[in-house]
Design a protein around this motif. Sequence first.
Motif, PDB file in Angstrom:
ATOM      1  N   UNK A   1      34.406  28.943  43.630  1.00  0.00           N
ATOM      2  CA  UNK A   1      33.241  28.423  44.358  1.00  0.00           C
ATOM      3  C   UNK A   1      33.629  27.377  45.406  1.00  0.00           C
ATOM      4  N   UNK A   2      34.834  26.822  45.291  1.00  0.00           N
ATOM      5  CA  UNK A   2      35.318  25.887  46.310  1.00  0.00           C
ATOM      6  C   UNK A   2      35.791  26.600  47.569  1.00  0.00           C
ATOM      7  N   UNK A   3      36.076  27.884  47.454  1.00  0.00           N
ATOM      8  CA  UNK A   3      36.662  28.629  48.564  1.00  0.00           C
ATOM      9  C   UNK A   3      35.626  28.942  49.635  1.00  0.00           C
ATOM     10  N   UNK A   4      36.107  29.033  50.882  1.00  0.00           N
ATOM     11  CA  UNK A   4      35.252  29.480  51.980  1.00  0.00           C
ATOM     12  C   UNK A   4      35.007  30.977  51.833  1.00  0.00           C
ATOM     13  N   UNK A   5      34.075  31.506  52.605  1.00  0.00           N
ATOM     14  CA  UNK A   5      33.789  32.934  52.543  1.00  0.00           C
ATOM     15  C   UNK A   5      35.029  33.759  52.908  1.00  0.00           C
ATOM     16  N   UNK A   6      35.781  33.303  53.907  1.00  0.00           N
ATOM     17  CA  UNK A   6      36.985  34.038  54.314  1.00  0.00           C
ATOM     18  C   UNK A   6      38.041  34.004  53.210  1.00  0.00           C
ATOM     19  N   UNK A   7      38.187  32.855  52.550  1.00  0.00           N
ATOM     20  CA  UNK A   7      39.157  32.750  51.449  1.00  0.00           C
ATOM     21  C   UNK A   7      38.762  33.665  50.300  1.00  0.00           C
ATOM     22  N   UNK A   8      37.470  33.732  50.000  1.00  0.00           N
ATOM     23  CA  UNK A   8      37.006  34.626  48.937  1.00  0.00           C
ATOM     24  C   UNK A   8      37.315  36.077  49.273  1.00  0.00           C
ATOM     25  N   UNK A   9      37.113  36.451  50.510  1.00  0.00           N
ATOM     26  CA  UNK A   9      37.374  37.829  50.915  1.00  0.00           C
ATOM     27  C   UNK A   9      38.846  38.180  50.753  1.00  0.00           C
TER      28      UNK A   9
ATOM     29  N   UNK B   1      41.017  36.654  48.735  1.00  0.00           N
ATOM     30  CA  UNK B   1      41.311  36.641  47.296  1.00  0.00           C
ATOM     31  C   UNK B   1      40.938  37.972  46.665  1.00  0.00           C
ATOM     32  N   UNK B   2      39.737  38.437  46.913  1.00  0.00           N
ATOM     33  CA  UNK B   2      39.261  39.692  46.327  1.00  0.00           C
ATOM     34  C   UNK B   2      40.124  40.861  46.799  1.00  0.00           C
ATOM     35  N   UNK B   3      40.498  40.853  48.072  1.00  0.00           N
ATOM     36  CA  UNK B   3      41.333  41.929  48.600  1.00  0.00           C
ATOM     37  C   UNK B   3      42.705  41.945  47.929  1.00  0.00           C
ATOM     38  N   UNK B   4      43.273  40.765  47.701  1.00  0.00           N
ATOM     39  CA  UNK B   4      44.580  40.690  47.046  1.00  0.00           C
ATOM     40  C   UNK B   4      44.510  41.203  45.608  1.00  0.00           C
ATOM     41  N   UNK B   5      43.469  40.792  44.894  1.00  0.00           N
ATOM     42  CA  UNK B   5      43.309  41.242  43.504  1.00  0.00           C
ATOM     43  C   UNK B   5      43.090  42.746  43.463  1.00  0.00           C
ATOM     44  N   UNK B   6      42.196  43.227  44.293  1.00  0.00           N
ATOM     45  CA  UNK B   6      41.879  44.656  44.283  1.00  0.00           C
ATOM     46  C   UNK B   6      43.084  45.495  44.666  1.00  0.00           C
ATOM     47  N   UNK B   7      43.923  44.980  45.569  1.00  0.00           N
ATOM     48  CA  UNK B   7      45.098  45.719  45.982  1.00  0.00           C
ATOM     49  C   UNK B   7      46.033  46.019  44.825  1.00  0.00           C
ATOM     50  N   UNK B   8      46.164  45.067  43.898  1.00  0.00           N
ATOM     51  CA  UNK B   8      47.006  45.293  42.731  1.00  0.00           C
ATOM     52  C   UNK B   8      46.273  46.003  41.613  1.00  0.00           C
ATOM     53  N   UNK B   9      45.048  45.570  41.339  1.00  0.00           N
ATOM     54  CA  UNK B   9      44.298  46.107  40.205  1.00  0.00           C
ATOM     55  C   UNK B   9      43.941  47.581  40.415  1.00  0.00           C
ATOM     56  N   UNK B  10      43.742  47.988  41.652  1.00  0.00           N
ATOM     57  CA  UNK B  10      43.390  49.378  41.920  1.00  0.00           C
ATOM     58  C   UNK B  10      44.537  50.347  41.625  1.00  0.00           C
ATOM     59  N   UNK B  11      45.752  49.827  41.509  1.00  0.00           N
ATOM     60  CA  UNK B  11      46.918  50.671  41.206  1.00  0.00           C
ATOM     61  C   UNK B  11      47.090  50.925  39.714  1.00  0.00           C
ATOM     62  N   UNK B  12      46.296  50.243  38.888  1.00  0.00           N
ATOM     63  CA  UNK B  12      46.412  50.382  37.438  1.00  0.00           C
ATOM     64  C   UNK B  12      45.875  51.742  37.017  1.00  0.00           C
ATOM     65  N   UNK B  13      46.558  52.377  36.072  1.00  0.00           N
ATOM     66  CA  UNK B  13      46.232  53.767  35.721  1.00  0.00           C
ATOM     67  C   UNK B  13      45.088  53.900  34.723  1.00  0.00           C
ATOM     68  N   UNK B  14      44.785  52.835  33.976  1.00  0.00           N
ATOM     69  CA  UNK B  14      43.766  52.949  32.920  1.00  0.00           C
ATOM     70  C   UNK B  14      42.515  52.147  33.270  1.00  0.00           C
ATOM     71  N   UNK B  15      41.363  52.791  33.132  1.00  0.00           N
ATOM     72  CA  UNK B  15      40.096  52.149  33.458  1.00  0.00           C
ATOM     73  C   UNK B  15      39.799  50.964  32.556  1.00  0.00           C
TER      74      UNK B  15
ATOM     75  N   UNK C   1      35.060  41.903  43.116  1.00  0.00           N
ATOM     76  CA  UNK C   1      36.299  42.564  42.692  1.00  0.00           C
ATOM     77  C   UNK C   1      36.008  43.999  42.268  1.00  0.00           C
ATOM     78  N   UNK C   2      34.946  44.177  41.495  1.00  0.00           N
ATOM     79  CA  UNK C   2      34.585  45.518  41.041  1.00  0.00           C
ATOM     80  C   UNK C   2      34.327  46.461  42.209  1.00  0.00           C
ATOM     81  N   UNK C   3      33.563  45.989  43.180  1.00  0.00           N
ATOM     82  CA  UNK C   3      33.251  46.824  44.331  1.00  0.00           C
ATOM     83  C   UNK C   3      34.497  47.130  45.163  1.00  0.00           C
ATOM     84  N   UNK C   4      35.377  46.143  45.308  1.00  0.00           N
ATOM     85  CA  UNK C   4      36.590  46.347  46.103  1.00  0.00           C
ATOM     86  C   UNK C   4      37.542  47.312  45.435  1.00  0.00           C
ATOM     87  N   UNK C   5      37.665  47.211  44.099  1.00  0.00           N
ATOM     88  CA  UNK C   5      38.537  48.131  43.373  1.00  0.00           C
ATOM     89  C   UNK C   5      37.982  49.546  43.459  1.00  0.00           C
ATOM     90  N   UNK C   6      36.657  49.684  43.283  1.00  0.00           N
ATOM     91  CA  UNK C   6      36.033  51.009  43.329  1.00  0.00           C
ATOM     92  C   UNK C   6      36.238  51.645  44.704  1.00  0.00           C
TER      93      UNK C   6
END
Length: 483
Positions: A429-437, A439-453, A474-479
């Motif tokens: 919640x301390x992050x700016x909107x750009x920082x949040x975007x 962050x979510x992109x970085x997480x989704x980039x790795x998490x989306x490569x995981x083989x198990x739902x 995060x959910x929307x970005x991974x999907x």
Amino acid sequence: MSKRVLTTESGAPVADNQNSATAGVGGPILLQDQHLLEKLARFNRERIPERVVHARGSGAYGHFEVTDDVSAYTSAAFLSEVGKKTELFLRFSTVADSLGGADAVRDPRGFAVKFYTEEGNYDLVGNNTPVFFIKDPIKFPDFIHSQKRDPFTGKQEPDNVWDFWAHSPEATHQVTWLMGDRGIPASYRHMNGYGSHTYQWTNAQGEAFFVKYHFKTNQGIRSLSAEQAAEIVGKDGNSHQTDLLQAIERGVYPSWTLYVQIMPAAEAADYRFNPFDLTKVWPHSDYPLQRVGRLVLDRNPDNVFAEVEQAAFSPNNFVPGIGPSPDKMLQGRLFAYADAHRYRLGVNHTLLPVNAPKATVANNYGRDGFMAANAQGRVKNYEPNSFDGPVETGQPLSAPLAVNGYTGTHAAPQHAKDDDFFQAGELYRLMSEEEKQRLVANIAGGLSQVSRDDIIEKNIAHFAAADADYGKRVEEAVRALRD
């Protein structure tokens, strides 16, 4: 000017370093060629065991100067008066990769300082983040196994990385740090350092305080995006080493200002977070930063192997006025770090110049072992003795800690917000909107490569528990990446 003569290790001059001795022209090599045999045998033994973690490192020498009076909180001699300077060695490192790994990667950075004080060496072994992924040392081998190369594929696997985090909700705070904008420092000079753990200071009157260390870079925070880092790694895998080396060589000496947060020991029991939990911070609104001094790096090592790779840091190297806290991760490291160096470097590694105390002499009854260079045959090797051997002081380095018995696998939080997610949500919640975007992109980039739902779902649940918007994004970005 005459040239220096090349010698064997016994000091004899070498006649020929280009051709092996043979039995006649083109004949077989002679076993009597001592220089050849010594040269090959030594070459076979040049490598030593690599650090299991923090293998890829850089380092430099410098000094620490006290700028503010903290003698009311600690009796440590090197912090005793304004203007006092202490020599030091600082080693930076990545955590997960091997010695040959690249510098500009998304990974926490080690920030280990060895102060050569007049009362012995004080080692402050920290990171560039104020928190960590786990809070109990029994999980550390499993955590590192999940982040290192998979035994079958031989490479780091998103399944392993995110599966461990899925089963470790306490990692949510550090994952938010790691995947955020500061996850890839632009250089070692442009990042902060933290003691991370909670430590204890004790003043001359025996009063105890718990402290957290913050080394704030005076160069300013600079970080890389994933795209910038990939480009740099492609050009120079040693980018951080290059930057540190060249900056010091041209006289641009990097520096950090040390601040501490100070908590009177009596306040720890009722604090709203567990003050000894490595996955938590102390909000500055509760315990403001207090300036202590300035750390400057001004000299490069002459030999990286001798001085950087053989540098051995252990959090149990305290000096009078400084000691441990009940932090469980710290307690585990008090053993593990020293033991790792005994394995890597041998029991006499403290005799190496980079590790040896400078203003004091190590007087103890340790003896023998590989590479024993301090043999004192005429000194009695037991204690107590009647022959003027070194004796104990009877003065503890720090105040004693309260000891509580084991109360179960996971004790309930003392306060409603002392869980695994509140501080991660506060950080988000301390992050700016750009920082949040980002962050979510970085997480989704790795998490989306995981083989198990199920692994993906567990991690998303952690982010949602920290902040509903965080989890939803995060959910929307991974999907989106998996569709």
